[in-house]
Design a protein around this motif. Structure first.
Motif, PDB file in Angstrom:
ATOM      1  N   ARG A 356       0.892  -1.277   0.107  1.00 42.96           N
ATOM      2  CA  ARG A 356      -0.009  -0.073   0.017  1.00 42.96           C
ATOM      3  C   ARG A 356       0.847   1.199   0.011  1.00 42.96           C
ATOM      4  N   TYR A 385       2.754   5.384   6.624  1.00 44.93           N
ATOM      5  CA  TYR A 385       1.181   5.089   6.674  1.00 44.93           C
ATOM      6  C   TYR A 385       0.443   6.365   5.871  1.00 44.93           C
ATOM      7  N   ALA A 388       0.465   5.374   2.430  1.00 46.98           N
ATOM      8  CA  ALA A 388      -0.439   4.041   2.270  1.00 46.98           C
ATOM      9  C   ALA A 388      -1.928   4.691   2.523  1.00 46.98           C
ATOM     10  N   VAL A 390      -3.269   4.691   5.304  1.00 47.45           N
ATOM     11  CA  VAL A 390      -3.707   3.676   6.418  1.00 47.45           C
ATOM     12  C   VAL A 390      -3.645   4.032   7.606  1.00 47.45           C
ATOM     13  N   GLU A 394      -4.804   0.467  12.765  1.00 49.48           N
ATOM     14  CA  GLU A 394      -5.565  -0.790  12.021  1.00 49.48           C
ATOM     15  C   GLU A 394      -4.397  -1.763  11.642  1.00 49.48           C
ATOM     16  N   VAL A 395      -3.151  -1.519  11.944  1.00 47.74           N
ATOM     17  CA  VAL A 395      -2.165  -2.597  11.599  1.00 47.74           C
ATOM     18  C   VAL A 395      -2.013  -3.607  12.724  1.00 47.74           C
ATOM     19  N   LEU A 458       0.294 -12.643   5.839  1.00 45.87           N
ATOM     20  CA  LEU A 458      -0.845 -12.046   5.439  1.00 45.87           C
ATOM     21  C   LEU A 458      -1.677 -13.069   4.583  1.00 45.87           C
ATOM     22  N   SER A 498      -8.950  -5.155   7.409  1.00 46.67           N
ATOM     23  CA  SER A 498      -8.456  -6.357   6.678  1.00 46.67           C
ATOM     24  C   SER A 498      -7.165  -6.618   7.479  1.00 46.67           C
ATOM     25  N   ARG A 499      -6.522  -7.433   6.844  1.00 46.67           N
ATOM     26  CA  ARG A 499      -5.182  -7.976   7.432  1.00 46.67           C
ATOM     27  C   ARG A 499      -3.943  -6.836   6.944  1.00 46.67           C
ATOM     28  N   LEU A 500      -3.380  -5.973   7.994  1.00 46.88           N
ATOM     29  CA  LEU A 500      -2.503  -5.048   7.643  1.00 46.88           C
ATOM     30  C   LEU A 500      -1.285  -5.293   8.271  1.00 46.88           C
ATOM     31  N   VAL A 516       4.383  -0.855   3.967  1.00 47.27           N
ATOM     32  CA  VAL A 516       3.042  -1.167   4.484  1.00 47.27           C
ATOM     33  C   VAL A 516       2.314  -2.074   3.550  1.00 47.27           C
ATOM     34  N   GLU A 518      -1.009  -5.084   2.772  1.00 43.17           N
ATOM     35  CA  GLU A 518      -2.382  -5.546   3.044  1.00 43.17           C
ATOM     36  C   GLU A 518      -2.536  -6.759   2.438  1.00 43.17           C
TER      37      GLU A 518
END
Length: 521
Positions: A356, A385, A388, A390, A394-395, A458, A498-500, A516, A518
């Motif tokens: 990302r 971040y 990204a 993001v 959320e990570v 991931l 989601s998975r980050l 970063v 995902e």
């Protein structure tokens, strides 16, 4: 006595200098203060002020002026630039890069992504003693050389074979192949395997605008070979040049995009990833082959690091552990194949994960050339971040640089806690770990090894354990920082869309990188 005067006298004492010789704007490291001296001064400072002082304080504020200003509550002017937003293209899927293929050759007999995933889930440890034949030639040079080899740590992460190469397969004449740095050979083989893993026949790329971006910092072979003057020939020049590691693949496959070998020491391969991402987004290439390679062909660098006190006594990286006392050197190669996400979707590629965003920066004038900068690490994370788009909260996991050094780990943990962990509820910490606990420190290939681990984690929805972590480093308050080191295979935290995940890599000259990632649904 005011604080600044007290600090001048303490630094003068440790540096065996007079107070008049101490410049309040000169970094502590330039007075010859080593890590243990800085820790000792921090302890004395805590006693002097009657309050807790972190062991990392002299790294966070690396001059007497900056440290005294901070402790007295002043706002010291910082030479750093404010963080800037990422490129205009870093928005949504327009800035997303798809990982579509992986190749790797790593210690422990690992020859494929499947091998690596099984190894990590089993808590594998790839460290062994140096192969008997590897440094034998150095031991036989002289009694003095033999003495150096004998007192140098024998531990490392070693490949099973660094000499085998099918020159005929790649259309390379045997005489030329014999003059090629084994790093060139291994990178060719692993890049080919990564393309096959991506479902791309390498021969079909001829004439395409595909780029090659590889991190490499070791030149053991070239230094050895060029010293043998009677045997030097035309092939020796291309065979020993580090830049040709990338160029060799571009030449072999007739690739017309950028072809770069990047050396920023231990962050080389993650910086190469950042360069690849920028070139993909700018349109300078449509496919990127990105990797890192490192081989330990000479005992010289290991002896140097050993003498500096950087190497672990037991030959194990113990990230964020109370017994962390240094790292162990390792060798290997990792490669990914990447495209713009929109192109991968158009072409029907299998997407293993999505990159990302990424960022690269420099420590600047920290407390010594090799000293990390807490502020620079925090700035790096914020930039990555932001690029990204993001939310750091959320990570779920960060693959840390995590070398297992007494001060490097606390500084990195503090930066991660400040930017990604501090505001989390106790039941939902940021998980952090390091593949160095399994493989050792692959130096130029360390970043790509960590990134491949994250791509696999991931994709599978599980986070492998960080081994050799029995008791947290007492200098790191993991709960207060909102951090936790997983010591067993762990399901991915459910705390966002989601998975980050993030991946960090730091060079000992001060160049830092973070990416970063995902999962792809």
């Amino acid at each position: 006595m005011d604080l600044r005067t007290w600090l001048v006298e303490r630094v003068a004492s440790y540096a065996a200098a007079s107070p008049a010789e101490v410049d309040v704007d000169r970094p502590f490291d330039e007075y010859g203060l080593r890590s243990r001296d800085a820790v000792a001064i921090s302890g004395e400072l805590a006693d002097h002020l009657g309050r807790d002082i972190p062991d990392t304080m002299l790294w966070e504020h690396p001059t007497i002026r900056l440290l005294s200003a901070h402790l007295e509550g002043e706002e010291a002017a910082s030479p750093g630039l404010p963080a800037r937003p990422g490129p205009a293209g870093d928005q949504g899927d327009q800035g997303a890069i798809a990982v579509i293929g992986i190749g790797c050759r790593l210690p422990g007999g690992i020859g494929s992504p499947a091998d690596l995933w099984s190894f990590l889930c089993a808590g594998g440890d790839a460290i062994s003693e140096v192969p008997a034949e590897r440094w034998a030639g150095y031991r036989s040079r002289s009694a003095a050389a033999a003495a150096v080899v004998d007192r140098t740590t024998p531990f490392g992460g070693y490949l099973d074979d660094v000499t085998g190469f099918d020159a005929r397969f790649f259309g390379i004449a045997p005489a030329e192949a014999a003059e090629m740095d084994p790093q060139q050979r291994i990178f060719l083989e692993v890049a080919w395997e990564a393309l096959e893993h991506a479902g791309i026949p390498p021969e079909l790329l001829a004439g395409d605008r595909s780029g090659v971006f590889v991190g490499a910092c070791g030149d053991d072979f070239g230094r050895q070979r060029l010293e043998e003057l009677p045997d030097v020939n035309g092939w020796t020049l291309t065979g020993s040049a580090p830049g040709v590691i990338a160029n060799r693949l571009s030449y072999l496959l007739d690739l017309r995009g950028p072809s770069l070998t990047i050396d920023t020491a231990c962050s080389s391969s993650l910086v190469a990833l950042h360069a690849a991402r920028q070139n993909l987004l700018s349109g300078d290439c449509d496919l990127a082959i990105v990797g890192g390679v490192n081989l330990l062909l000479s005992p010289g660098p290991t002896a140097g690091f050993d003498q500096s006190g950087a190497m672990a006594a037991d030959g194990r990286c113990k990230p964020f552990d109370a017994d962390a006392d240094g790292y162990v050197r390792s060798e290997g190669c990792g490669v990914i194949v990447a495209k713009r996400l929109a192109d991968a979707a158009r072409d029907g590629d299998r997407v293993l994960a999505v990159i990302r965003g990424s960022a690269v920066n420099q420590d600047g004038r920290s407390n010594g050339l090799m000293a990390p900068s807490p502020g620079a690490q925090q700035d790096l994370l914020r930039r990555a971040y932001a690029a990204a788009e993001v939310d750091p909260m959320e990570v779920g996991y960060v693959e840390a640089h995590g070398t297992g050094t007494p001060l490097g780990d606390p500084i990195e943990a503090s930066a991660l806690g400040t930017v990604l962990g501090g505001c989390r509820p106790a039941e939902d910490p940021l998980l952090i770990g390091s593949i160095k606990s399994n493989l050792g420190h692959l130096e130029a290939a360390a970043g790509i090894a960590g990134l491949i681990k994250v791509v696999l984690a991931l994709h599978h929805g599980r986070i492998p354990a960080t081994i050799h972590h029995a008791e947290p480093n007492p200098r790191i308050s993991l709960p207060d920082l909102g951090l936790q080191v997983p010591t067993e295979v762990t399901g991915w935290p459910v705390n966002g869309r989601s998975r980050l995940a993030g991946v960090s890599s730091f060079g000992f000259g001060g160049t830092n990188a973070h990416a970063v990632l995902e999962n792809f649904c």
